[in-house]
Write a protein that holds these residues in place. Structure first.
Motif, short mmCIF file in Angstrom:
data_model
loop_
_atom_site.label_atom_id
_atom_site.label_comp_id
_atom_site.label_asym_id
_atom_site.label_seq_id
_atom_site.Cartn_x
_atom_site.Cartn_y
_atom_site.Cartn_z
N GLU A 81 0.85 -1.19 0.00
CA GLU A 81 0.00 0.00 0.00
C GLU A 81 0.88 1.23 0.00
O GLU A 81 2.01 1.23 0.50
N LEU A 82 0.37 2.28 -0.57
CA LEU A 82 1.09 3.56 -0.68
C LEU A 82 0.95 4.33 0.62
O LEU A 82 -0.16 4.53 1.12
N SER A 83 2.08 4.72 1.16
CA SER A 83 2.01 5.59 2.34
C SER A 83 2.42 6.99 1.89
O SER A 83 3.24 7.16 0.99
N SER A 84 1.83 7.98 2.51
CA SER A 84 2.15 9.36 2.14
C SER A 84 2.17 10.25 3.36
O SER A 84 1.63 9.90 4.41
N ARG A 85 2.81 11.39 3.19
CA ARG A 85 2.88 12.35 4.28
C ARG A 85 2.74 13.75 3.66
O ARG A 85 3.43 14.08 2.71
N ASP A 86 1.84 14.53 4.20
CA ASP A 86 1.61 15.87 3.69
C ASP A 86 2.63 16.81 4.31
O ASP A 86 2.59 17.11 5.52
N LEU A 87 3.56 17.27 3.53
CA LEU A 87 4.64 18.13 4.02
C LEU A 87 4.24 19.60 4.11
O LEU A 87 4.98 20.42 4.65
N THR A 88 3.07 19.93 3.60
CA THR A 88 2.62 21.33 3.68
C THR A 88 2.21 21.69 5.10
O THR A 88 2.12 22.86 5.44
N LYS A 89 1.94 20.68 5.93
CA LYS A 89 1.50 20.92 7.32
C LYS A 89 2.67 20.93 8.30
O LYS A 89 2.50 21.21 9.46
N ASP A 90 3.86 20.53 7.83
CA ASP A 90 5.04 20.49 8.72
C ASP A 90 5.63 21.86 8.91
O ASP A 90 5.75 22.69 8.13
#
Length: 166
Positions: free
Chosen positions: A157-166
Protein backbone atom coordinates in the motif's frame (compact mmCIF):
# COMPACT_ATOMS: atom_id res chain seq x y z
CA UNK A 1 24.30 -1.09 -50.24
CA UNK A 2 23.26 -2.92 -47.04
CA UNK A 3 21.71 0.22 -45.54
CA UNK A 4 19.75 0.81 -48.75
CA UNK A 5 18.26 -2.68 -48.56
CA UNK A 6 17.39 -2.19 -44.89
CA UNK A 7 15.60 1.08 -45.74
CA UNK A 8 13.66 -0.68 -48.52
CA UNK A 9 12.62 -3.44 -46.09
CA UNK A 10 11.57 -0.88 -43.47
CA UNK A 11 9.48 0.98 -46.06
CA UNK A 12 7.92 -2.31 -47.20
CA UNK A 13 6.97 -3.10 -43.61
CA UNK A 14 5.48 0.36 -43.15
CA UNK A 15 3.41 -0.16 -46.32
CA UNK A 16 2.15 -3.54 -45.06
CA UNK A 17 4.30 -5.51 -47.50
CA UNK A 18 6.03 -8.66 -46.22
CA UNK A 19 8.98 -10.09 -48.13
CA UNK A 20 10.51 -13.54 -47.80
CA UNK A 21 12.68 -15.87 -49.85
CA UNK A 22 11.39 -19.25 -51.00
CA UNK A 23 13.73 -21.36 -53.15
CA UNK A 24 15.74 -18.34 -54.36
CA UNK A 25 12.57 -16.44 -55.26
CA UNK A 26 11.46 -13.23 -53.60
CA UNK A 27 7.88 -13.65 -52.39
CA UNK A 28 5.80 -10.57 -51.69
CA UNK A 29 2.64 -10.51 -49.57
CA UNK A 30 0.66 -7.35 -48.99
CA UNK A 31 -1.97 -6.62 -46.36
CA UNK A 32 -3.44 -4.00 -48.70
CA UNK A 33 -4.90 -4.35 -52.18
CA UNK A 34 -2.22 -3.63 -54.73
CA UNK A 35 1.31 -2.33 -54.34
CA UNK A 36 2.47 1.15 -55.27
CA UNK A 37 3.95 0.80 -58.82
CA UNK A 38 6.93 3.06 -58.00
CA UNK A 39 7.82 0.99 -54.94
CA UNK A 40 7.37 -2.19 -57.00
CA UNK A 41 9.99 -0.87 -59.46
CA UNK A 42 12.42 -0.32 -56.57
CA UNK A 43 11.78 -3.89 -55.33
CA UNK A 44 12.44 -5.31 -58.81
CA UNK A 45 15.62 -3.26 -59.23
CA UNK A 46 16.99 -4.34 -55.81
CA UNK A 47 15.60 -7.89 -55.94
CA UNK A 48 18.99 -9.64 -55.94
CA UNK A 49 20.29 -7.54 -53.04
CA UNK A 50 17.09 -8.08 -51.05
CA UNK A 51 17.25 -11.86 -51.59
CA UNK A 52 20.93 -11.89 -50.55
CA UNK A 53 20.19 -9.84 -47.44
CA UNK A 54 17.22 -11.98 -46.37
CA UNK A 55 19.19 -15.22 -46.89
CA UNK A 56 22.14 -13.90 -44.88
CA UNK A 57 19.84 -12.66 -42.11
CA UNK A 58 18.02 -15.99 -41.99
CA UNK A 59 21.28 -17.96 -41.68
CA UNK A 60 22.56 -15.72 -38.89
CA UNK A 61 19.36 -15.89 -36.92
CA UNK A 62 18.28 -19.49 -37.48
CA UNK A 63 19.69 -20.64 -34.14
CA UNK A 64 18.09 -17.67 -32.34
CA UNK A 65 14.73 -18.51 -33.91
CA UNK A 66 15.00 -22.11 -32.72
CA UNK A 67 15.81 -20.94 -29.20
CA UNK A 68 12.96 -18.41 -29.19
CA UNK A 69 10.44 -21.15 -30.02
CA UNK A 70 11.39 -23.19 -26.97
CA UNK A 71 8.90 -23.06 -24.12
CA UNK A 72 9.91 -21.20 -21.00
CA UNK A 73 10.17 -23.56 -18.06
CA UNK A 74 8.09 -22.58 -15.06
CA UNK A 75 10.15 -22.21 -11.88
CA UNK A 76 8.34 -24.07 -9.08
CA UNK A 77 9.06 -21.99 -6.01
CA UNK A 78 6.96 -24.13 -3.71
CA UNK A 79 9.50 -26.94 -3.88
CA UNK A 80 12.20 -24.75 -2.28
CA UNK A 81 12.30 -23.57 1.30
CA UNK A 82 14.67 -20.78 0.22
CA UNK A 83 14.88 -19.57 -3.38
CA UNK A 84 18.57 -19.24 -4.24
CA UNK A 85 19.96 -15.88 -5.31
CA UNK A 86 21.04 -15.24 -8.88
CA UNK A 87 24.74 -14.49 -9.34
CA UNK A 88 23.99 -10.76 -9.55
CA UNK A 89 21.82 -10.84 -6.45
CA UNK A 90 24.45 -12.85 -4.59
CA UNK A 91 27.13 -10.30 -5.53
CA UNK A 92 25.00 -7.40 -4.22
CA UNK A 93 24.08 -9.33 -1.09
CA UNK A 94 27.76 -10.11 -0.41
CA UNK A 95 28.79 -6.46 -0.90
CA UNK A 96 25.98 -5.36 1.41
CA UNK A 97 27.14 -7.82 4.09
CA UNK A 98 30.74 -6.67 3.67
CA UNK A 99 30.40 -2.89 3.57
CA UNK A 100 26.76 -1.87 3.21
CA UNK A 101 25.09 -0.90 -0.01
CA UNK A 102 24.28 2.79 0.17
CA UNK A 103 25.79 3.24 -3.30
CA UNK A 104 22.91 1.22 -4.76
CA UNK A 105 20.14 3.19 -3.06
CA UNK A 106 18.52 5.88 -5.15
CA UNK A 107 16.53 8.25 -2.96
CA UNK A 108 13.87 10.17 -4.80
CA UNK A 109 11.50 12.97 -3.97
CA UNK A 110 8.79 14.20 -6.30
CA UNK A 111 7.15 17.58 -6.20
CA UNK A 112 3.71 17.47 -7.76
CA UNK A 113 1.59 20.45 -8.61
CA UNK A 114 -2.16 20.54 -8.90
CA UNK A 115 -4.81 18.31 -7.36
CA UNK A 116 -3.53 14.83 -6.50
CA UNK A 117 -5.84 11.89 -6.94
CA UNK A 118 -4.32 9.65 -4.26
CA UNK A 119 -6.56 6.69 -5.16
CA UNK A 120 -5.53 6.79 -8.84
CA UNK A 121 -1.85 7.11 -7.90
CA UNK A 122 -2.09 4.24 -5.42
CA UNK A 123 -3.98 2.04 -7.92
CA UNK A 124 -1.45 2.64 -10.70
CA UNK A 125 1.54 1.97 -8.43
CA UNK A 126 -0.23 -1.14 -7.07
CA UNK A 127 -0.53 -2.44 -10.64
CA UNK A 128 3.18 -1.83 -11.28
CA UNK A 129 4.09 -3.66 -8.05
CA UNK A 130 1.74 -6.53 -8.94
CA UNK A 131 3.29 -6.97 -12.42
CA UNK A 132 6.95 -6.80 -11.40
CA UNK A 133 8.10 -9.31 -8.80
CA UNK A 134 11.49 -7.64 -8.59
CA UNK A 135 9.84 -4.76 -6.73
CA UNK A 136 8.54 -7.21 -4.12
CA UNK A 137 11.64 -9.36 -3.79
CA UNK A 138 13.40 -9.26 -0.44
CA UNK A 139 16.76 -10.85 0.32
CA UNK A 140 17.12 -12.64 3.64
CA UNK A 141 20.09 -14.32 5.24
CA UNK A 142 20.30 -17.57 7.16
CA UNK A 143 23.43 -19.40 8.32
CA UNK A 144 25.68 -17.15 6.22
CA UNK A 145 23.80 -17.63 2.97
CA UNK A 146 21.45 -15.28 1.23
CA UNK A 147 18.13 -16.27 -0.27
CA UNK A 148 15.21 -14.43 -1.79
CA UNK A 149 11.56 -14.26 -1.03
CA UNK A 150 8.92 -12.69 -3.26
CA UNK A 151 6.31 -10.92 -1.17
CA UNK A 152 2.64 -10.91 -2.09
CA UNK A 153 1.42 -7.92 -4.08
CA UNK A 154 -1.81 -7.89 -2.10
CA UNK A 155 -0.22 -6.39 0.99
CA UNK A 156 1.43 -3.41 -0.70
CA UNK A 157 0.00 0.00 0.00
CA UNK A 158 1.09 3.56 -0.68
CA UNK A 159 2.01 5.59 2.34
CA UNK A 160 2.15 9.36 2.14
CA UNK A 161 2.88 12.35 4.28
CA UNK A 162 1.61 15.87 3.69
CA UNK A 163 4.64 18.13 4.02
CA UNK A 164 2.62 21.33 3.68
CA UNK A 165 1.50 20.92 7.32
CA UNK A 166 5.04 20.49 8.72
Amino acid sequence: MEMEVVKILEKAKALGIFLKVEEDTLVLKSTKKGVDPEFLKILKKEKANIINHLKTYKKRNRSAIVRSNEKIKVYKRDSYKHIPLSFSQERLWFLDQLQGSLEYHIPLALQLSGELDKQALAASLQEVVKRHEVLRTVIYSEEGSGYQKVLSADHWELSSRDLTKD
